[in-house]
Design a protein around this motif. Sequence first.
Motif, mmCIF file in Angstrom:
data_model
loop_
_atom_site.group_PDB
_atom_site.id
_atom_site.type_symbol
_atom_site.label_atom_id
_atom_site.label_comp_id
_atom_site.label_asym_id
_atom_site.label_seq_id
_atom_site.Cartn_x
_atom_site.Cartn_y
_atom_site.Cartn_z
ATOM 1 N N GLY A 59 37.353 53.127 37.120
ATOM 2 C CA GLY A 59 37.473 54.039 35.993
ATOM 3 C C GLY A 59 36.943 55.422 36.275
ATOM 4 O O GLY A 59 36.286 55.674 37.281
ATOM 5 N N SER A 60 37.229 56.329 35.331
ATOM 6 C CA SER A 60 36.916 57.754 35.460
ATOM 7 C C SER A 60 37.511 58.318 36.744
ATOM 8 O O SER A 60 36.811 58.669 37.693
ATOM 9 C CB SER A 60 35.402 58.003 35.428
ATOM 10 O OG SER A 60 34.903 58.032 34.127
ATOM 11 N N PRO A 61 38.835 58.433 36.815
ATOM 12 C CA PRO A 61 39.462 58.958 38.032
ATOM 13 C C PRO A 61 39.117 60.421 38.247
ATOM 14 O O PRO A 61 39.119 61.219 37.300
ATOM 15 C CB PRO A 61 40.959 58.777 37.748
ATOM 16 C CG PRO A 61 41.056 58.813 36.250
ATOM 17 C CD PRO A 61 39.809 58.168 35.743
ATOM 18 N N ILE A 62 38.815 60.763 39.489
ATOM 19 C CA ILE A 62 38.642 62.166 39.871
ATOM 20 C C ILE A 62 39.957 62.635 40.474
ATOM 21 O O ILE A 62 40.407 62.125 41.502
ATOM 22 C CB ILE A 62 37.499 62.334 40.878
ATOM 23 C CG1 ILE A 62 36.184 61.849 40.276
ATOM 24 C CG2 ILE A 62 37.399 63.793 41.318
ATOM 25 C CD1 ILE A 62 35.708 62.624 39.070
ATOM 26 N N TYR B 191 45.167 72.212 43.658
ATOM 27 C CA TYR B 191 44.989 73.576 44.142
ATOM 28 C C TYR B 191 45.601 74.604 43.188
ATOM 29 O O TYR B 191 45.270 75.778 43.275
ATOM 30 C CB TYR B 191 45.646 73.743 45.519
ATOM 31 C CG TYR B 191 45.005 72.939 46.620
ATOM 32 C CD1 TYR B 191 43.629 72.968 46.841
ATOM 33 C CD2 TYR B 191 45.777 72.156 47.470
ATOM 34 C CE1 TYR B 191 43.047 72.241 47.860
ATOM 35 C CE2 TYR B 191 45.201 71.428 48.502
ATOM 36 C CZ TYR B 191 43.831 71.469 48.690
ATOM 37 O OH TYR B 191 43.258 70.738 49.710
ATOM 38 N N ASP B 192 46.514 74.154 42.331
ATOM 39 C CA ASP B 192 47.260 75.123 41.517
ATOM 40 C C ASP B 192 47.218 74.816 40.029
ATOM 41 O O ASP B 192 47.920 75.454 39.246
ATOM 42 C CB ASP B 192 48.714 75.205 41.996
ATOM 43 C CG ASP B 192 49.449 73.867 41.900
ATOM 44 O OD1 ASP B 192 48.876 72.891 41.368
ATOM 45 O OD2 ASP B 192 50.601 73.796 42.368
ATOM 46 N N LEU B 193 46.433 73.817 39.601
ATOM 47 C CA LEU B 193 46.287 73.411 38.204
ATOM 48 C C LEU B 193 47.536 72.770 37.618
ATOM 49 O O LEU B 193 47.538 72.388 36.451
ATOM 50 C CB LEU B 193 45.876 74.600 37.313
ATOM 51 C CG LEU B 193 44.428 75.049 37.429
ATOM 52 C CD1 LEU B 193 44.207 76.353 36.657
ATOM 53 C CD2 LEU B 193 43.476 73.979 36.907
ATOM 54 N N VAL B 194 48.580 72.623 38.411
ATOM 55 C CA VAL B 194 49.824 72.029 37.930
ATOM 56 C C VAL B 194 50.074 70.678 38.593
ATOM 57 O O VAL B 194 50.447 69.707 37.923
ATOM 58 C CB VAL B 194 51.012 72.982 38.175
ATOM 59 C CG1 VAL B 194 52.340 72.311 37.826
ATOM 60 C CG2 VAL B 194 50.825 74.259 37.367
ATOM 61 N N ASN B 195 49.865 70.597 39.885
ATOM 62 C CA ASN B 195 50.090 69.363 40.634
ATOM 63 C C ASN B 195 48.752 68.696 40.923
ATOM 64 O O ASN B 195 47.851 69.320 41.501
ATOM 65 C CB ASN B 195 50.821 69.668 41.940
ATOM 66 C CG ASN B 195 52.197 70.259 41.690
ATOM 67 O OD1 ASN B 195 53.125 69.546 41.322
ATOM 68 N ND2 ASN B 195 52.329 71.573 41.864
ATOM 69 N N TRP B 196 48.625 67.426 40.539
ATOM 70 C CA TRP B 196 47.352 66.722 40.625
ATOM 71 C C TRP B 196 47.546 65.383 41.321
ATOM 72 O O TRP B 196 48.598 64.764 41.233
ATOM 73 C CB TRP B 196 46.784 66.474 39.227
ATOM 74 C CG TRP B 196 46.395 67.712 38.496
ATOM 75 C CD1 TRP B 196 47.223 68.512 37.760
ATOM 76 C CD2 TRP B 196 45.095 68.297 38.422
ATOM 77 N NE1 TRP B 196 46.517 69.565 37.239
ATOM 78 C CE2 TRP B 196 45.204 69.453 37.628
ATOM 79 C CE3 TRP B 196 43.857 67.952 38.961
ATOM 80 C CZ2 TRP B 196 44.109 70.272 37.350
ATOM 81 C CZ3 TRP B 196 42.767 68.759 38.685
ATOM 82 C CH2 TRP B 196 42.898 69.911 37.890
ATOM 83 N N TRP B 197 46.491 64.930 42.009
ATOM 84 C CA TRP B 197 46.498 63.608 42.620
ATOM 85 C C TRP B 197 45.080 63.058 42.568
ATOM 86 O O TRP B 197 44.103 63.795 42.440
ATOM 87 C CB TRP B 197 47.038 63.669 44.054
ATOM 88 C CG TRP B 197 46.263 64.544 45.000
ATOM 89 C CD1 TRP B 197 45.311 64.159 45.897
ATOM 90 C CD2 TRP B 197 46.390 65.968 45.146
ATOM 91 N NE1 TRP B 197 44.833 65.227 46.594
ATOM 92 C CE2 TRP B 197 45.480 66.357 46.152
ATOM 93 C CE3 TRP B 197 47.187 66.938 44.530
ATOM 94 C CZ2 TRP B 197 45.340 67.692 46.546
ATOM 95 C CZ3 TRP B 197 47.041 68.256 44.930
ATOM 96 C CH2 TRP B 197 46.139 68.610 45.925
ATOM 97 N N ILE B 198 44.966 61.745 42.631
ATOM 98 C CA ILE B 198 43.670 61.081 42.520
ATOM 99 C C ILE B 198 43.005 61.049 43.893
ATOM 100 O O ILE B 198 43.631 60.650 44.883
ATOM 101 C CB ILE B 198 43.833 59.650 41.978
ATOM 102 C CG1 ILE B 198 44.543 59.656 40.625
ATOM 103 C CG2 ILE B 198 42.467 58.956 41.838
ATOM 104 C CD1 ILE B 198 44.959 58.278 40.141
ATOM 105 N N VAL B 199 41.722 61.444 43.945
ATOM 106 C CA VAL B 199 40.985 61.394 45.208
ATOM 107 C C VAL B 199 39.927 60.306 45.217
ATOM 108 O O VAL B 199 39.494 59.864 46.282
ATOM 109 C CB VAL B 199 40.340 62.750 45.547
ATOM 110 C CG1 VAL B 199 41.406 63.782 45.824
ATOM 111 C CG2 VAL B 199 39.399 63.217 44.453
ATOM 112 N N MET C 266 39.479 67.182 38.005
ATOM 113 C CA MET C 266 39.680 66.768 36.613
ATOM 114 C C MET C 266 39.290 65.305 36.463
ATOM 115 O O MET C 266 39.500 64.491 37.370
ATOM 116 C CB MET C 266 41.152 66.970 36.218
ATOM 117 C CG MET C 266 41.515 66.464 34.823
ATOM 118 S SD MET C 266 43.156 67.044 34.291
ATOM 119 C CE MET C 266 44.230 66.250 35.506
ATOM 120 N N VAL C 267 38.731 64.955 35.310
ATOM 121 C CA VAL C 267 38.405 63.572 34.991
ATOM 122 C C VAL C 267 39.046 63.247 33.651
ATOM 123 O O VAL C 267 39.347 64.147 32.858
ATOM 124 C CB VAL C 267 36.870 63.360 34.955
ATOM 125 C CG1 VAL C 267 36.244 64.076 33.765
ATOM 126 C CG2 VAL C 267 36.503 61.883 34.961
#
Length: 939
Positions: A72-75, A79-87, A62-63
């Motif tokens: 800027g523009s974090p990627i 894995y589950d569309l609910v829990n997200w982290w910045i890579v 997601m961006v």
Amino acid sequence: MPVFADDSTPSSTPSDGSYTTTDSGDGTYSIPMLNTDVPDISVIRVSKDDPNNKDGRDVYYMVSTTMELSPGSPIMKSYDLVNWWIVTYVYDRISMSDASSLRNGASSYGEGEWAPSLRYHNGRFYVLFNTNNLNGAYIYYTDDIENGPWTKIALNRGFHDPSLYFDEQGSPWIISGVNQYRLSDDLTTVVESHENIISAEQFTDDLGETPTGFEGSQTFKIGDYFYTPTIYWGKDGRMVMLLRTTDLLDGSKYEAKKYYLGAFAQGSLVEVDNGDGTTSWHGFFFRDTYPTGRIPGLIPATWGDDGWPVFGDNNQVSASDTYDKLIDLPADLENLVRQRSLVNSDDFDNDAPHQSYQDQDWWTLEEPPQVDDSLIGIELVDNGDFENGTESWTPQWNGTLTAITDGSLSGTTSLAVTNRGEYNGAGPGQSMDGKLQQGVTYRASATIRYDHEMDGVDSSAVTSHLYYVAIQYADGTINRVATGTVKRGETTTITGEFSIPSDANVEGSKLIVETAWGAEGTCMDYVIDDISLIGLADEKEYPVAEEYQPNGSNLDLVWEWGHNPDNRYWSLTDREGWLRLTNGHKVSATAKYMKGTYGDLTYFETARNVLSQRTFGGSMSVETHMDVSHMKDGDTAGLATYTRSFAYAAVRQENGQRTLGVVKRVYDNGVKDADGNIVDDTIDRDAEEAFVSGGTVTLPDDATNVWIKSDNTLDNASGKLTIQYWYSLDGKQWSKLGDEQGPLTYDWSLSHFKGYRIGLFNYAKENTGGYVDFDYYDLSDVLTSDGKAVDTSKLRSAIDQADSLQSAEYPMDEWDKMLTLLDKAKQALASDPSTQNEVDAPQRALSLQLAQLAVDRQSGDGGNPGGGDQTGDGDQTSDGNQSGNGDQTGDGGQQQSSTADDNSSELSSTGSSVTPMVLSVIALMLAGISVIRIRRSSR
């Protein structure tokens, strides 16, 4: 399969979720989903079957919009569309312009990167976004979305909320509202334009109203149809308008359906593997949820026989609705991802990985002009006071120049300009040949009066008129330097400044005086005196490469700078374990917003190197410890929660005295007239940032260490934020710092257009060179005002769990990381923590690493999915391939610890001993026998 020395392994018992997740841990989640600011979302799926997918399961990226923030523009990854982290981030800085860098009074608040579009096509990842102030749209692409590098393409034109789409022939298109543009195969130019393909009026019958606005359009091919979710403002509020068609370029084939989903609107459709060889598509939209920000929600959909989706519960969606998760994960992996976060504590140990975007070096920097200093700071106009009559002056166009003493404006003689006829350019002129220089700023002035009618020109009906002092080049081009309105019968001095372009041809130029074009009578006679033109010393700040070049300090990915940082003036290495913010620039007393009402910026808003994170909804507490011993007079440093309205607790030094205080600034959208129009958006900067009454503490001379705690309550239901500040001078005894501040709300001026952020800052009003060191940034969701005793039970439990592990079947670097975090957790417990922040920060870091070890155990070799680290300093960075000292490949490869000495040091710190097995391995190595991997068998 791995072999364990015993059965002691990390527990997979669900632990507390991160501060930004709404995953309940029981297979359900609620919306809004991330509890933090993630606007203008675009989401893609990379199937587990894709050859570039090394995680072994479907991966989502997601961006989001970040505007002026840097990087800027974090990627973000999930894995589950609910829990997200910045890579990672797409770019380190969006430009090196003054606006992007808070340089020379410019800024990019509410500008910069907007509404990015993320796409994956033929093994390559693309991000497209528009900028409002940086020459339009850009496309970035990479073959490795998590590690880069990225390549940048400037399209040199703007598109509103553009979305990238690849058709079935592989041709790239930009979709922007009702318009579509085909790009060349190399994505550098528009080769086809199809505008106004559809109109709002054609959907009046479908929607029961005529939509206004087609914003945030993103197109997806699902079955035989192209579906495009977009938003519009209807009679019921912020609506999703879902368009579908079998032919994107034939407007007559479009259909529309509207959805009111509790104000969730703009965003993506996302594809989910159903596990039976089919996939389904669901909604991923965001809503305005201030003060926290614009927050996304994953809204499940079912699809009817008519080919239209039904979202939520029969298209009924409300904030706080709960849904079953669409994707099930193994228990250990779910426990891990629930603890990953978009915000996090940090102890500034500089153990985050160096990112490829930090090495972006594609800038052509503006250089200072080459200047003849002998022509700077001196009067360039000859006989500007006309004491020598008309010497050096010639009439331009028509007109008569006459030196007069009767009615002189200054001194004994002035110049009368008469017989101008119908020429506004008729007036005095003087050659500037050999005096003007490219790139130099000039200040011009002149004193003017008109109140007489000569030669039949009647100016009595003209009560005021514009006059200009200007530079005319040899090709006839005119640049106005001084502009001012002169009222009839009043002697007026006009002044102004102008910088000659670096490419201007100044040979043969001259100084002229003109009046503005106007109705009859505006070419009036006038008297002029004291014409002046002076070249100014260059006070402009020019960019240098050291601003963006890596400085050896690597921040965790949860951090962003308010604008471009100046890397010369921040460091994680100058003092080990501390963040140093040095004042290399002074704040501006004249800077204005560069959009909207162009209102005044506060001092705080012009401070370079403000380092911040997102806030999260509900109760959010931040604690920091500052060493203020090296501040200078005029410096202010502290902890701020901010958009255009803000509050902060800070130390300010004036006349050698340091004072701790609180500032509250509420932006009220300026002074308005009776119709609500803003007529005055200027401010008294010193008054705006004066300490509030009752909220100051005069610090003793020896009080060089100050602890500050900011307890924020972000009430998304009411849209209000309140803050209670606390302070300590010994890190143990805490006192309130003033009353509760607030409520702070969102001003809707779009000048910042993001949720409240919270961060660390240090700015100078008078002198550069002062610096402040910050020891840590500790988060908690427990406020001091809650009245709870400091609870160490979870910290003790995590320590006990870590101490119980005697197996060594884990990746060496992940195990070492756990040992480091365990040591920090024990130190925190032994220090008799005085706040919940000091407990929660190390506990969450250790618990997260224990969850990582459990996933490593299940995968057998530390591989993906979920493999890798979350840094070793009590802070989270990203995912399995973003380790401060571990895997950078994303495929489960693990990097060995740096030196044997480091390993032995960590072993001894936890009471470990060298086992016979290890001694045997060393003997084999000395004998020349290759050893591929060493694992510890016990601690």
